[in-house]
Structure formats: structure tokens, C-alpha cells
Design a protein around this motif. Structure first.
Motif, PDB file in Angstrom:
ATOM      1  N   PHE A 118     -13.195  -3.734   7.221  1.00 26.29           N
ATOM      2  CA  PHE A 118     -12.496  -2.770   6.576  1.00 26.29           C
ATOM      3  C   PHE A 118     -11.190  -2.461   7.457  1.00 26.29           C
ATOM      4  O   PHE A 118     -11.296  -2.071   8.753  1.00 26.29           O
ATOM      5  N   GLN A 119      -9.951  -2.759   6.874  1.00 21.16           N
ATOM      6  CA  GLN A 119      -8.844  -2.469   7.613  1.00 21.16           C
ATOM      7  C   GLN A 119      -8.348  -1.300   7.051  1.00 21.16           C
ATOM      8  O   GLN A 119      -7.707  -0.900   6.135  1.00 21.16           O
ATOM      9  N   ILE A 120      -8.662   0.086   7.921  1.00 16.97           N
ATOM     10  CA  ILE A 120      -8.380   1.432   7.515  1.00 16.97           C
ATOM     11  C   ILE A 120      -7.029   1.877   7.519  1.00 16.97           C
ATOM     12  O   ILE A 120      -6.723   2.990   6.893  1.00 16.97           O
ATOM     13  N   LEU A 121      -6.241   1.335   8.310  1.00 17.84           N
ATOM     14  CA  LEU A 121      -4.867   1.790   8.746  1.00 17.84           C
ATOM     15  C   LEU A 121      -3.826   1.227   7.660  1.00 17.84           C
ATOM     16  O   LEU A 121      -3.299   0.171   7.998  1.00 17.84           O
TER      17      LEU A 121
ATOM     18  N   ASN B  14       0.991  -1.205  -0.126  1.00 14.62           N
ATOM     19  CA  ASN B  14      -0.036  -0.036  -0.006  1.00 14.62           C
ATOM     20  C   ASN B  14       0.971   1.241  -0.117  1.00 14.62           C
ATOM     21  O   ASN B  14       0.525   2.403  -0.598  1.00 14.62           O
TER      22      ASN B  14
ATOM     23  N   ILE C 140      -5.881   3.233   1.434  1.00 18.46           N
ATOM     24  CA  ILE C 140      -5.652   3.244   2.949  1.00 18.46           C
ATOM     25  C   ILE C 140      -7.088   2.496   3.501  1.00 18.46           C
ATOM     26  O   ILE C 140      -7.095   1.695   4.649  1.00 18.46           O
ATOM     27  N   VAL C 141      -8.359   2.905   2.864  1.00 13.87           N
ATOM     28  CA  VAL C 141      -9.600   2.539   3.409  1.00 13.87           C
ATOM     29  C   VAL C 141      -9.902   1.165   2.860  1.00 13.87           C
ATOM     30  O   VAL C 141     -10.476   0.176   3.643  1.00 13.87           O
ATOM     31  N   LEU C 142      -9.801   0.834   1.702  1.00 11.40           N
ATOM     32  CA  LEU C 142     -10.451  -0.221   0.878  1.00 11.40           C
ATOM     33  C   LEU C 142      -9.343  -1.327   0.989  1.00 11.40           C
ATOM     34  O   LEU C 142      -8.829  -1.796   0.037  1.00 11.40           O
ATOM     35  N   ASN C 143      -9.628  -2.010   2.126  1.00 14.41           N
ATOM     36  CA  ASN C 143      -8.744  -3.404   2.475  1.00 14.41           C
ATOM     37  C   ASN C 143      -9.678  -4.145   3.093  1.00 14.41           C
ATOM     38  O   ASN C 143      -9.990  -4.196   4.081  1.00 14.41           O
TER      39      ASN C 143
ATOM     40  N   LEU D  20      -7.071   8.150  -0.218  1.00 11.94           N
ATOM     41  CA  LEU D  20      -8.077   7.303   0.736  1.00 11.94           C
ATOM     42  C   LEU D  20      -8.430   6.268   0.428  1.00 11.94           C
ATOM     43  O   LEU D  20      -8.750   5.144   1.266  1.00 11.94           O
TER      44      LEU D  20
END
Length: 276
Positions: free
Chosen positions: A213-216, A168, A191-194, A188
Motif C-alpha cells: 500500500f502506498q499510503i501517502l 487523489n 490516501i491509503v487505498l493505493n 482516509l
């Protein structure tokens, strides 16, 4: 009082309160260890000395009744985990605040969880501490008994979340160097779409959540004893998508350079890609 003075006062209060809370958390493990060691040695007088007997919830407690309860508590621990020589690990400490009154911690108290192990099995003590004296108001074991895990597998699994994190970061750097418009939207997305999220807990093993969602940057990590040790990573859908878009843009540019007869067409199509 000026607005700045008020703000400074609030910040100072928050810092001092936070520092005091953090300082106290380091004592919870030691207090619990001393209490349990005295308990397993049947030194109930020492146990009582480590308890907040002056607290309003314990003022009416009879000393002999308390010793009897401690003896029963010792028997429960002994039957499940043996007679002592435990290893202790601080897990967390919290003050619960809820709209449901029964779920709140009492005023001026802190709820702590301390993991303990006999070398083979793991359990958890839940202890309510008095904030004034840092003594124990009550203590009991949670309904947890698990085998001590092999941490080698846990740390090896960590290669996957770290790979997602590096991927990422790599995509974000590629976006930064590109000529794409509205780059903050792309950042964004990366970072967010995981999603979905895949987790590996040291004790419970592998699991996944489809809509988590894993946002970090797609990675989560927790290390709170064996029971609280968890790696989590999300499939980097945002990063994969924008890396594909960037590669598609690069391929189209190479194609247009190699085919001069399509120069007029490429001038029409290139802005559409660059303005993604």
C-alpha cells in the motif's frame, strides 16, 4: 524541574543531536572522496591519516599490515572500476539499533553508504565513521556493480506517479465539496487505498508488489544516487471508488430532476446515497 522545562530540555537535546548528525553527513562524502583518491594514488600514509587509528578497534593494528591491506583494497577497486576519476554521491547514513547485538553499529559510530561511478559502472562504498573524529574506521565495497542508467526514462516515468497524486488530490477536493457524511473516512480511503504498488528504479527497472500500500496519496519517491533512485505509485482504488460514487450520486440527482413523477421515490433514495 517543571514538566514544561523537562519537555523543553528534551526537545532542545533532540534538535542539537539531530542537527549535529545532519551536519556530519555532509562530511562523509568528502572524507570518502579524499580517502579513495589517496588510495588510488597509492598514497597510503595519507589514507592512514584519514583513518581513526586511535579508535579502540584499530589500536592494535600494525601500520605495515594496514598498508598491505590498503594495497589489496586498491587492487580490488582497480580491477572492477578502473584506477580513479570517480564521481561520488552520498546515499545515506545510519545508526543501527537492533535486538540482535551483531547488527548494531558500535557505540559512537555511523555507517554511511557512498555511491561511486567511473562514468560507465556504479559501485557502493560502505564506511564506518568514528563520530568523535569523523574519521574512517573501516571501508569496503558492497557486492554491487551496475551499469550507469539512462535517467531520462526514470524522469519520464515520474509522470505516472504525479498523475496519481493529482488525481487523489482532485478526488479529495470533490469529497470536500460534496454533502457526503463522515468525510474523514473517505479521505482516509483515498490516501491509503493505493494498491498494488508499481515501482521504477533507475538501475533495476520496473517492478510491482501486489499487497504493497502506498499510503501517502499513492506516491513514493527516493533520490539517493542512481541505485537509490525509485519512483513508486499505487493504483488509486480508493480514489476511483469514491469518484465513481460521487458521479453516481450526481447522475441520480439529474435523473430525479428530469422525471417529476418519481419525486416521491427520489426523496426516499437520495438520503441513502448522501449518507454514504
Amino acid at each position: 524541574m517543571t514538566k514544561f522545562s523537562t519537555f523543553a530540555l528534551l526537545v532542545s537535546f533532540a534538535l542539537f543531536t539531530g542537527c549535529d548528525f545532519i551536519k556530519n553527513t555532509f562530511t562523509y562524502k568528502d572524507k570518502t572522496e579524499n580517502f579513495v583518491e589517496a588510495l588510488m594514488d597509492k598514497n597510503y600514509d595519507e589514507c592512514i591519516n584519514l583513518m581513526a587509528t586511535d579508535h579502540e578497534t584499530a589500536k592494535k593494528t600494525n601500520r605495515d599490515s594496514l598498508k598491505s591491506g590498503l594495497d589489496q583494497f586498491r587492487a580490488v577497486i582497480g580491477s572492477n572500476f578502473g584506477d580513479g576519476n570517480f564521481e561520488y554521491t552520498f546515499m545515506n547514513a545510519e545508526k543501527k539499533r537492533s535486538t540482535v547485538a551483531a547488527e548494531n553499529t558500535p557505540p559512537n559510530t555511523t555507517l554511511a553508504h557512498i555511491e561511486f561511478s567511473n562514468g560507465k559502472n556504479i559501485g557502493v562504498f560502505q564506511i564506518l565513521f568514528d563520530d568523535t573524529s569523523n574519521k574512517i574506521i573501516n571501508i569496503h565495497t558492497l557486492d554491487v556493480k551496475a551499469e550507469k542508467p539512462n535517467m531520462l526514462l526514470f524522469w519520464l516515468f515520474g509522470i505516472l506517479p504525479l498523475t496519481v497524486l493529482l488525481f487523489n488530490i482532485y478526488v479529495i477536493r470533490k469529497i470536500k465539496k460534496s454533502n457526503l457524511k463522515r468525510k474523514w473516512i473517505k479521505y482516509l480511503a483515498v490516501i491509503v487505498l493505493n494498491v498494488p504498488a508499481i515501482s521504477y528504479a533507475a538501475v533495476d527497472g520496473l517492478s510491482y508488489k501486489l499487497l504493497n500500500f502506498q499510503i501517502l496519496f499513492g506516491v513514493g519517491f527516493s533520490l539517493m544516487g542512481y541505485l537509490g533512485s525509485v519512483w513508486t505509485f499505487g493504483i488509486p482504488l480508493g480514489g476511483i471508488y469514491w469518484l465513481w460514487k460521487l458521479n453516481q450520486q450526481k447522475s441520480l440527482r439529474i435523473t430525479t430532476k428530469r422525471t417529476p413523477q418519481n419525486v416521491s421515490d427520489s426523496h426516499e433514495s437520495t438520503p441513502e446515497i448522501e449518507n454514504l
